[in-house]
Design an enzyme around this catalytic site. Structure first.
Site, PDB file in Angstrom:
ATOM      1  N   ARG A 128      49.862 106.334  27.407  1.00 29.29           N
ATOM      2  CA  ARG A 128      50.775 107.188  26.678  1.00 29.29           C
ATOM      3  C   ARG A 128      50.407 106.647  25.252  1.00 29.29           C
ATOM      4  O   ARG A 128      50.145 105.543  24.941  1.00 29.29           O
ATOM      5  CB  ARG A 128      52.190 106.902  27.011  1.00 29.29           C
ATOM      6  CG  ARG A 128      52.561 107.640  28.110  1.00 29.29           C
ATOM      7  CD  ARG A 128      54.169 107.360  28.641  1.00 29.29           C
ATOM      8  NE  ARG A 128      54.739 108.046  27.565  1.00 29.29           N
ATOM      9  CZ  ARG A 128      56.023 107.474  26.899  1.00 29.29           C
ATOM     10  NH1 ARG A 128      56.271 106.209  27.015  1.00 29.29           N
ATOM     11  NH2 ARG A 128      56.761 108.194  26.094  1.00 29.29           N
ATOM     12  N   LYS A 193      56.032  96.042  33.456  1.00 30.15           N
ATOM     13  CA  LYS A 193      55.598  97.263  33.997  1.00 30.15           C
ATOM     14  C   LYS A 193      54.822  97.344  35.286  1.00 30.15           C
ATOM     15  O   LYS A 193      53.599  96.598  35.342  1.00 30.15           O
ATOM     16  CB  LYS A 193      54.735  97.964  32.855  1.00 30.15           C
ATOM     17  CG  LYS A 193      54.518  99.214  32.983  1.00 30.15           C
ATOM     18  CD  LYS A 193      54.307  99.957  31.601  1.00 30.15           C
ATOM     19  CE  LYS A 193      53.467 101.414  31.852  1.00 30.15           C
ATOM     20  NZ  LYS A 193      53.397 101.952  30.457  1.00 30.15           N
ATOM     21  N   ARG A 328      66.973  96.350  21.678  1.00 32.60           N
ATOM     22  CA  ARG A 328      67.250  95.927  20.323  1.00 32.60           C
ATOM     23  C   ARG A 328      67.486  94.277  20.581  1.00 32.60           C
ATOM     24  O   ARG A 328      68.297  93.899  21.149  1.00 32.60           O
ATOM     25  CB  ARG A 328      68.479  96.665  19.735  1.00 32.60           C
ATOM     26  CG  ARG A 328      68.452  96.111  18.329  1.00 32.60           C
ATOM     27  CD  ARG A 328      69.748  97.139  17.863  1.00 32.60           C
ATOM     28  NE  ARG A 328      69.719  96.412  16.523  1.00 32.60           N
ATOM     29  CZ  ARG A 328      70.881  97.151  15.733  1.00 32.60           C
ATOM     30  NH1 ARG A 328      71.775  97.878  16.054  1.00 32.60           N
ATOM     31  NH2 ARG A 328      71.086  96.517  14.601  1.00 32.60           N
TER      32      ARG A 328
HETATM   33  C1  BTN Z   1      51.361 104.906  30.379  1.00 36.42           C
HETATM   34  O1  BTN Z   1      50.998 104.573  29.271  1.00 36.42           O
HETATM   35  O2  BTN Z   1      52.253 104.167  30.686  1.00 36.42           O
HETATM   36  C2  BTN Z   1      50.781 105.907  31.232  1.00 36.42           C
HETATM   37  C3  BTN Z   1      49.498 105.392  31.810  1.00 36.42           C
HETATM   38  C4  BTN Z   1      48.904 106.352  32.931  1.00 36.42           C
HETATM   39  C5  BTN Z   1      47.600 105.780  33.653  1.00 36.42           C
HETATM   40  C6  BTN Z   1      47.396 106.826  34.558  1.00 36.42           C
HETATM   41  S1  BTN Z   1      45.970 106.066  35.708  1.00 36.42           S
HETATM   42  C7  BTN Z   1      45.591 107.704  36.093  1.00 36.42           C
HETATM   43  C8  BTN Z   1      45.449 108.772  35.043  1.00 36.42           C
HETATM   44  N1  BTN Z   1      44.297 108.783  34.404  1.00 36.42           N
HETATM   45  C9  BTN Z   1      44.510 107.993  33.219  1.00 36.42           C
HETATM   46  O3  BTN Z   1      43.437 108.165  32.436  1.00 36.42           O
HETATM   47  N2  BTN Z   1      45.748 108.065  32.808  1.00 36.42           N
HETATM   48  C10 BTN Z   1      46.595 108.109  33.991  1.00 36.42           C
END
Ligand code: BTN
Length: 331
Positions: A128, A193, A328
């Site tokens: 993201r 995570k 926070r």
């Molecule tokens: C995040 O940043 O939390 C989202 C991560 C999403 C990763 C997955 S792996 C499968 C799919 N292909 C990608 O390139 N990204 C998502």
């Protein structure tokens, strides 16, 4: 990764020693060709030991993903919903791959509802907010599902929360009961995570809209390759204390993603809201919402029925559709 290298990996997957001669005989190549392929795998981050007189072996056995075995682990409803499944050794990104398929126009609209893709490794895994998703070989799950929704982007705001619930249901089914969600869709355990979700849309704003829903789930993440991950992370095997069968896990995950996409198309976020709220790790906490325009402080009051974050501040409740939340810290 070429076919020969893939065959070689398949032979090494059991984690036992295999001599160069044996691997050469089984693949119809010379020992030098085997040695070169092993070197290229090592430079791709695959952990292979080479011991004089014994041969080569993987640092640990790998259960490679296999299309038929993943499908065997789908429920009947899952199999009916699945239009196609691709399993790759390596892709730049499973999300990018499915978006390319949408753009190519090679796939009829009917196949765009339930087209899935898995990869053992991603060279340009996307996270993201433009981040990279570190995607080493053979340990984790990188899964994307393409689904064509009849509605437009405005009605898809809650979809990422529904997908988070699909991942939570998957974890529950394999025995991990205490995973939480951070708005909108990070999956966490003990503040670390475990999985991330990235939705990418293609289509008209008014609909129909093709959405690629990508899930990265850390299963057995090799520490040396995860050093570049900026946030605290964890993996499933650490919490389960045992090996996780990846084909089974991928089948269960895919089944839940398919079922969630279908339910969202029919009923929106409503069937997911209670489960999402029950897992909200920020509920009632003082947080900071980071947005491109600046930071907003407030107390989390849950989400509304469109999936927007509710923050209270000075007696008022405000709703937000985007941004990144963090706890926070005391001033
Ligand atoms: C995040 O940043 O939390 C989202 C991560 C999403 C990763 C997955 S792996 C499968 C799919 N292909 C990608 O390139 N990204 C998502």
């Amino acid at each position: 990764m070429n076919e020969f290298t893939q065959t070689l990996l398949g032979l090494l997957a059991d984690g036992h020693f295999h001599s160069g001669t044996e691997l050469g005989e089984q693949t119809g190549r010379t020992r030098t060709a085997v040695w070169k392929a092993i070197q290229s795998l090592q430079s791709d981050g695959v952990d292979i030991y080479s011991v004089r007189g014994k041969g080569y072996r993987l640092a640990a056995a790998i259960e490679l993903l296999n299309c038929e075995t993943v499908i065997e682990n789908l429920t009947k409803a899952g199999r009916e919903r699945l239009q196609n499944l691709e399993v790759h050794y390596e892709l730049d990104s499973t999300n990018a791959h499915l978006l390319d398929i949408v753009k190519s126009g090679d796939v009829p609209n009917s196949a765009k509802k339930g087209y899935a893709c898995l990869a053992e490794r991603q060279t340009e895994g996307r996270g993201r907010r433009g981040r990279q998703w570190v995607s080493p070989f053979g340990g984790n799950i990188y899964c994307s599902l393409l689904w064509r929704f009849p509605m437009g982007a405005a009605q898809l705001g809650g979809l990422s929360l529904a997908m988070a619930v699909a991942v939570i249901r998957t974890l529950n089914e394999v025995g991990l009961k205490d995973a939480g969600v951070k708005w909108p869709n990070d999956i966490v355990v003990d503040g670390r995570k475990l999985a991330g979700i990235l939705l990418e849309l293609s289509g008209e704003t008014a609909g129909p809209c093709s959405v690629v829903m990508g899930v990265g789930l850390n299963v057995r993440a090799p520490h040396q390759e995860m050093t570049s991950v900026e946030q605290p992370w964890t993996d499933l095997e650490t919490h389960m204390g045992q090996l996780v069968a990846r084909n089974k896990l991928a089948g269960i995950l895919l089944g839940h993603l398919l079922s969630a996409a279908s339910a969202y198309e029919r009923d929106g976020l409503a069937p997911f809201l209670d489960e999402w709220q029950a897992r909200d790790v920020y509920l009632g906490r003082e947080v900071v919402l980071h947005q491109p325009q600046g930071r907003i402080h407030g107390t989390v009051r849950g989400v509304d029925d469109s999936g927007a974050l509710l923050l209270s501040k000075g007696g008022e409740v405000y709703r937000f559709h985007s941004g990144e939340v963090s706890v926070r810290l005391p001033d």
